[in-house]
Design a protein around this motif. Structure first.
Motif, short mmCIF file in Angstrom:
data_model
loop_
_atom_site.label_atom_id
_atom_site.label_comp_id
_atom_site.label_asym_id
_atom_site.label_seq_id
_atom_site.Cartn_x
_atom_site.Cartn_y
_atom_site.Cartn_z
N TRP A 165 0.83 -1.21 0.00
CA TRP A 165 0.00 0.00 0.00
C TRP A 165 0.85 1.25 0.00
N ASN A 166 2.02 1.22 0.66
CA ASN A 166 2.92 2.37 0.60
C ASN A 166 3.35 2.64 -0.83
N GLN A 167 3.69 1.59 -1.56
CA GLN A 167 4.10 1.78 -2.96
C GLN A 167 2.92 2.26 -3.81
N ALA A 168 1.73 1.73 -3.54
CA ALA A 168 0.55 2.19 -4.28
C ALA A 168 0.28 3.66 -4.01
N ASP A 169 0.43 4.07 -2.75
CA ASP A 169 0.25 5.48 -2.40
C ASP A 169 1.28 6.35 -3.11
N ARG A 170 2.51 5.83 -3.25
CA ARG A 170 3.55 6.61 -3.92
C ARG A 170 3.24 6.76 -5.41
N VAL A 171 2.74 5.71 -6.03
CA VAL A 171 2.33 5.79 -7.43
C VAL A 171 1.24 6.85 -7.59
N THR A 172 0.27 6.82 -6.68
CA THR A 172 -0.82 7.79 -6.73
C THR A 172 -0.29 9.22 -6.58
N ALA A 173 0.61 9.42 -5.63
CA ALA A 173 1.17 10.75 -5.41
C ALA A 173 2.00 11.20 -6.61
N PHE A 174 2.69 10.27 -7.24
CA PHE A 174 3.50 10.60 -8.41
C PHE A 174 2.64 11.12 -9.55
N PHE A 175 1.53 10.44 -9.80
CA PHE A 175 0.65 10.89 -10.88
C PHE A 175 -0.09 12.17 -10.50
N ASP A 176 -0.25 12.42 -9.20
CA ASP A 176 -0.79 13.71 -8.77
C ASP A 176 0.04 14.86 -9.34
N LEU A 177 1.36 14.66 -9.37
CA LEU A 177 2.27 15.71 -9.86
C LEU A 177 1.98 16.06 -11.31
#
Length: 259
Positions: A165-177
């Motif tokens: 889930w940490n990695q999934a959250d990081r992917v989500t945050a990355f695409f937020d950018l």
């Protein structure tokens, strides 16, 4: 990640948090939320100064984050934040499909079920809002629900879920950018199914949540694939500029050249 400031967080005894634990939590959050950008180089002194942490605590935290796949050591250079790539996204989806369905077997104690139901109602109230703060709070609430379920699973499974889930959250945050925002699906049916002991319904809800993330990440990956290599391209440009200048020593330096 689990938010200790949430009203649903477990009460902790008063007292100062150990420096190493605080450093780990702070740097992990910085990586997951892309405050430290994917593929960025960083050094222990820089991180200590930027986040107001001790060097020893930073070193210990980075070692733990490396074991979690969030950073990697760069010999003689320092550390590098793990890049977000198509391969990583695929690994995250496969990991979630392998681990999360086991949550459907959970039997929630009454107090946990009551707490989770209250949290799903908070999430439901945020689903219809389009403002950025509502989305941030919705994601935080969703992660708190998941963390409660991981705590019920416990052991190695709980740890594996946390890392996935940490990695999934990081992917989500990355695409937020890049302006692409993932909205998690509501968790009310999942919690209701778990509270009722309905394993089949819980499995359907878990599969739906993973499919929602997969559809979002796949679409964002194909439409914004060039953004995945921005940091790498910039790094290669920095590495090749000195060689290019050496090959053209007669070229006068122009205004705006990077030195």
């Amino acid at each position: 990640m689990y938010d200790p400031s949430s009203p649903f967080a477990q009460i902790r005894a008063p007292g100062a948090e150990p420096k190493t634990a605080f450093a780990l939590k702070r740097l992990r959050r910085a990586v997951i939320e892309c405050e430290l950008r994917p593929d960025a180089e960083c050094s222990e002194p820089e991180l200590a100064k930027r986040f107001g942490l001790g060097r020893a605590a930073v070193r210990t935290a980075l070692t733990t984050l490396a074991a979690e796949g969030l950073v990697a050591v760069e010999p003689r250079r320092g550390w590098r934040v793990a890049p977000v790539t198509g391969a990583l996204i695929g690994d995250v989806i496969r990991a979630r499909k392998a681990i999360e369905p086991g949550l459907a077997e959970l039997r929630l104690p009454p107090d946990v079920a009551t707490r989770l139901i209250a949290m799903t109602r908070m999430g439901a109230a945020l689903q219809g809002r389009e403002d950025r703060q509502a989305l941030v709070t919705l994601r935080a609430t969703d992660r708190q629900i998941l963390d409660q379920l991981a705590a019920q699973a416990g052991g190695l499974v709980g740890g594996w879920l946390d890392q996935a889930w940490n990695q999934a959250d990081r992917v989500t945050a990355f695409f937020d950018l890049a302006g692409r925002h993932h909205r998690p699906i509501g968790r009310e049916p999942l919690v209701a199914a778990l509270a009722a002991g309905n394993t089949e319904a819980a499995q359907r809800e878990i599969a739906a949540a993973i499919a929602s993330f997969q559809d979002f990440a796949t679409d964002a990956l194909f439409t914004l694939s060039s953004s995945l290599d921005v940091a790498g391209s910039a790094r290669r440009q920095r590495q090749t500029r000195p060689a290019a200048r050496a090959a053209r020593p007669d070229r006068p330096q122009q205004q705006g050249d990077i030195t």
